[in-house]
Motif scaffolding. Structure first.
Motif, PDB file in Angstrom:
ATOM      1  N   ALA A   5      -6.355  -0.123   5.182  1.00  0.00           N
ATOM      2  CA  ALA A   5      -4.992   0.085   5.532  1.00  0.00           C
ATOM      3  C   ALA A   5      -4.686  -0.352   6.832  1.00  0.00           C
ATOM      4  CB  ALA A   5      -4.521   1.476   5.110  1.00  0.00           C
ATOM      5  N   ALA A   6      -5.285   0.271   7.866  1.00  0.00           N
ATOM      6  CA  ALA A   6      -5.060  -0.100   9.230  1.00  0.00           C
ATOM      7  C   ALA A   6      -4.970  -1.473   9.277  1.00  0.00           C
ATOM      8  CB  ALA A   6      -6.166   0.719  10.188  1.00  0.00           C
ATOM      9  N   ALA A   9      -1.980  -3.177   8.130  1.00  0.00           N
ATOM     10  CA  ALA A   9      -1.022  -2.730   9.082  1.00  0.00           C
ATOM     11  C   ALA A   9      -0.635  -3.735  10.413  1.00  0.00           C
ATOM     12  CB  ALA A   9      -0.845  -1.236   9.416  1.00  0.00           C
ATOM     13  N   ILE A  12       0.437  -7.249   9.484  1.00  0.00           N
ATOM     14  CA  ILE A  12       1.920  -7.180   9.352  1.00  0.00           C
ATOM     15  C   ILE A  12       2.596  -7.067  10.814  1.00  0.00           C
ATOM     16  CG2 ILE A  12       4.002  -5.913   8.519  1.00  0.00           C
ATOM     17  CD1 ILE A  12       2.410  -4.745   6.093  1.00  0.00           C
ATOM     18  N   VAL A  74      -2.695   6.126  12.967  1.00  0.00           N
ATOM     19  CA  VAL A  74      -4.250   6.030  12.829  1.00  0.00           C
ATOM     20  C   VAL A  74      -4.775   6.679  14.162  1.00  0.00           C
ATOM     21  CG1 VAL A  74      -6.086   4.130  12.629  1.00  0.00           C
ATOM     22  CG2 VAL A  74      -3.708   3.600  11.716  1.00  0.00           C
TER      23      VAL A  74
ATOM     24  N   HIS B  93       9.446  -2.443  11.293  1.00  0.00           N
ATOM     25  CA  HIS B  93       8.649  -1.447  11.771  1.00  0.00           C
ATOM     26  C   HIS B  93       7.979  -0.513  10.906  1.00  0.00           C
ATOM     27  CE1 HIS B  93       7.651   1.551  14.888  1.00  0.00           C
ATOM     28  NE2 HIS B  93       8.582   2.633  14.241  1.00  0.00           N
ATOM     29  N   ARG B  95       7.669  -0.828   7.762  1.00  0.00           N
ATOM     30  CA  ARG B  95       6.820  -1.599   6.761  1.00  0.00           C
ATOM     31  C   ARG B  95       5.267  -1.386   7.370  1.00  0.00           C
ATOM     32  NH1 ARG B  95       7.579  -7.583   5.873  1.00  0.00           N
ATOM     33  NH2 ARG B  95       5.473  -7.252   5.221  1.00  0.00           N
ATOM     34  N   TRP B  96       5.143  -1.739   8.633  1.00  0.00           N
ATOM     35  CA  TRP B  96       3.731  -1.701   9.059  1.00  0.00           C
ATOM     36  C   TRP B  96       3.296  -0.403   9.168  1.00  0.00           C
ATOM     37  CZ3 TRP B  96       2.247   1.042  12.975  1.00  0.00           C
ATOM     38  CH2 TRP B  96       3.024   1.310  14.112  1.00  0.00           C
ATOM     39  N   LEU B  97       3.988   0.585   9.423  1.00  0.00           N
ATOM     40  CA  LEU B  97       3.648   1.904   9.555  1.00  0.00           C
ATOM     41  C   LEU B  97       3.214   2.440   8.171  1.00  0.00           C
ATOM     42  CD1 LEU B  97       3.446   4.133  11.583  1.00  0.00           C
ATOM     43  CD2 LEU B  97       5.616   4.946  11.271  1.00  0.00           C
ATOM     44  N   ALA B  99       2.205   0.707   5.763  1.00  0.00           N
ATOM     45  CA  ALA B  99       0.872   0.201   5.229  1.00  0.00           C
ATOM     46  C   ALA B  99      -0.275   1.074   6.022  1.00  0.00           C
ATOM     47  CB  ALA B  99       1.177  -1.298   5.254  1.00  0.00           C
ATOM     48  N   SER B 100       0.069   1.321   7.051  1.00  0.00           N
ATOM     49  CA  SER B 100      -1.058   1.716   7.842  1.00  0.00           C
ATOM     50  C   SER B 100      -1.689   3.253   7.043  1.00  0.00           C
ATOM     51  CB  SER B 100      -0.772   2.203   9.349  1.00  0.00           C
ATOM     52  OG  SER B 100       0.161   3.342   9.386  1.00  0.00           O
TER      53      SER B 100
END
Lengths: 181, 250, 231
Positions: A5-6, A9, A12, A74, B93, B95-97, B99-100
């Motif tokens: 997942a990290a 991210a 992206i 994270v 912003h 979106r990536w958060l 996904a993380s």
């Protein structure tokens, strides 16, 4: 697995940073143009773009306090750094592939990716774009050619380069792990 | 539930925090008050794993922050500014958060709607006003629908309508059973929002308790606060819950 | 002008500026020392040109410090807002910056040239030394102009440092496209470089004027962009 997942991210993040596509496009176009000039070492110049890529991948975290947002999402720093490094590699390799196709040399891919990682390491230690760029460009474009003139010849991916990159990355990991965000 | 226990932090020669301890309970809004430089932000940053303490523990739902899996589903944090890169759009912003932490994409639109940024979601953050930036930070905090909210000076930069909106949102979150911890130095606003109060001065806790208990003997929270943090006040450090340290004028 | 004085103090108060000054002082002499056994008509002067990284950084820092995005959290805290409230005329601010930069680089260039040319045991003529100093000053101003235009220090750093490398881009291009000899760095180098393979018959003074022209255009464009944008 949280690192997947990290990693997603981080990819992206890289792809949505406007400066990144801009830099890569410039590198590709410039490489194409320079390949028409005999005696021009295209990879030598293309590496500047990968330096910028590596630096931006890291210093963009320090804009607007984004690093804190990243760390809340994270919190394990090694995980975050690993994800970043993997994402950078995953982006560099295809980008370097384009340059490699222009010059018809596969090792160029590894060299340019290595440069991007070295740049990211320096940026993680320094945390500011302009100083990191100055150090990297100064070393790669002034110091290294000078040393090459006065030292025995080695391949492009030389032992000192590898050792230096590993050293910088190790220092960056330790620094990021221990410092306050 | 947040529990901070005997946190001590030193930076070089300076003692920033000394044996800071308090709890923030679910279903309540806890206000963390102190003058500028008292150590509010430092405490919150230690809670969130951003800084290290030399001693003590800070636990969220019984675990240190760094041990949480998918932390955004447990804790949402609003810190300085917008927390976003200026060249990105708000949507990019979030979106990536999302996904993380493996959060579904639709959450991005949901939180943008929640904070009133649905129309501005496609604009780059550099064009955001101070208030919009804070809303974006709140949207990021709410992405994982967490049971704990930690906010550092959340109404900083908001206009009166925004302040009221924030207050109502935070109270609603608490009513729904969540733990809300917010730091501030704006007394009037805080008095309208919080159930419990923790007062910190020069790195030490000087008062803990419900709003009523801390204000006891003073007209307003502001009076109590100023009395507790007056210069020359010798901070007695720990006070048992429900008691305030005696305010004194030197 | 007291504004120039203020800008001078601002510039020299920046830690990155001191780094840049150190680079400017050190790089050229070191390279000259390494190359001391190579004798050529351009000995000393060529190495002096390679040492430009310091003044490029200085030119960038003079302006980019007003825009620092990394440490500033929100619009209100950027230095440029403070600068503009102190000196409301943007043109005046830029002129003062240019003045401060020119003064600093001139002094730096003079000192470094003295050291470098001595180390390289070079042929010292007033005209060549003057040309070399002007070259540094114009390059620094060029860096400032590009930073203003692109609102970021990244572009000038990359473009200009790439050009001071031991094998510069424009030099290579000029082998294919002789018109490339009119690029600012190549034309300007005619002021003090006698050898070299770029021979378009550009006289030293003409080369200097061409470089001046380029610099003026870029700096003006940057100034216009700076004055028209929101802070």
């Amino acid at each position: 697995m949280t690192i997947v997942a990290a990693f997603r991210a981080e990819v992206i993040k890289l792809c949505t940073l406007p400066a990144v596509p801009g830099t890569l496009l410039t590198v590709w176009v410039a490489s194409l143009g320079l390949s028409a000039v005999p005696a021009a070492d295209v990879v030598e110049y293309a590496q500047a773009g990968f330096v910028v890529l590596g630096v931006l991948a890291v210093t963009s975290e320090y804009s607007g306090g984004q690093v804190r947002t990243s760390l809340v999402g994270v919190p394990r720093r090694i995980e975050l750094l690993t994800a970043k490094a993997l994402a950078l590699t995953a982006t560099s390799v295809p980008a370097a592939g384009v340059v490699a196709a222009v010059v018809r040399s596969v090792p160029a891919i590894w060299y340019l990716t290595l440069v991007a990682l070295l740049a990211a390491g320096v940026a993680a230690l320094v945390r500011r774009t302009l100083p990191a760029l100055t150090v990297l460009l100064g070393c790669l474009f002034i110091a290294v050619p000078l040393i090459r003139d006065h030292a025995p010849p080695t391949g492009r991916i030389s032992a000192p380069l590898l050792a230096g990159t590993l050293g910088v990355l190790a220092a960056a990991v330790i620094s990021f792990h221990r410092r306050d965000a | 539930m947040i529990s901070i226990d005997q946190i001590t932090k030193q930076r070089g020669r300076r003692r920033i925090l000394s044996e800071v301890s308090f709890v923030a309970r679910p279903g309540r809004v806890t206000g963390f008050l102190g003058p500028n430089g008292a150590g509010k932000s430092s405490t919150l940053r230690i809670l969130l794993g951003l800084d290290r303490a030399q001693a003590g523990t800070a636990l969220v739902c019984g675990r240190p922050f760094r041990r949480l899996r998918r932390p955004l589903t447990t804790v949402g944090a609003v810190l300085d500014g917008s927390g976003a890169h200026r060249s990105r759009t708000a949507r990019g912003h979030l979106r990536w958060l999302a996904a993380s932490n493996g959060l579904p994409r639709r959450r991005v639109e949901e939180v943008l709607g929640l904070v009133g940024l649905a129309d501005a979601g496609g604009r780059r953050v550099r064009g955001y006003s101070l208030g919009m930036g804070r809303r974006l930070a709140l949207a990021a905090a709410l992405l994982g629908d967490p049971e704990v909210l930690v906010l550092d000076e959340p109404v900083n930069g908001l206009d009166p309508a925004g302040i009221r909106w924030m207050r109502e949102l935070l109270r609603a979150q608490a009513r729904a059973g969540r733990t809300v911890l917010l730091s501030s130095h704006l007394m009037g606003e805080l008095a309208e929002t919080v159930d419990d109060v923790v007062v910190i001065n020069v790195g030490r806790i000087v008062a803990r308790g419900t709003l009523g208990e801390v204000v006891a003997g003073h007209r307003t929270l502001e009076d109590a606060f100023l009395a507790l943090t007056a210069p020359g006040q010798t901070s007695p450090g720990q006070t048992s819950p429900g008691q305030t340290s005696p305010g004194l004028s030197a | 002008m007291r504004v120039v004085h203020a800008e001078l103090r601002k510039l020299l108060g920046l830690p990155p500026a001191w780094g840049a000054l150190a680079l400017g002082l050190v790089v050229a002499p070191v390279i000259a020392y390494l190359n001391r056994h190579v004798s050529s008509v351009d000995a000393g002067y060529q190495e002096f040109a390679f040492g430009m990284i310091g003044v490029i950084v200085l030119g960038v820092v003079a302006v980019s410090s007003e825009y620092r995005a990394e440490s500033a959290e929100d619009a209100g805290t950027r230095q440029i807002v403070t600068s503009l409230t102190a000196v409301p005329s943007r043109v005046q601010l830029l002129a003062a910056k240019a003045g401060a930069l020119t003064l600093t680089v001139t002094v730096l260039a003079a000192v470094t040239a003295a050291v470098t040319l001595t180390v390289a045991d070079a042929e010292i003529t007033a005209a060549r030394v003057l040309g070399a100093i002007i070259y540094w000053v114009l390059t620094a101003l060029l860096a400032t102009g590009i930073t203003l235009l692109t609102r970021s220090g990244v572009v000038p750093l990359v473009v200009l440092i790439l050009n001071t490398t031991v094998v510069s881009v424009t030099y290579l291009i000029s082998k294919v496209l002789s018109a490339a000899g009119y690029f600012p760095d190549l034309a300007g180098s005619r002021m003090f470089i006698r050898g070299g393979h770029v021979d378009l018959g550009i006289a030293p003074a003409t080369g200097g004027l061409i470089m001046c022209g380029w610099t003026a255009v870029v700096v003006t464009a940057g100034a216009v962009a700076f004055c028209r944008r929101d802070a």
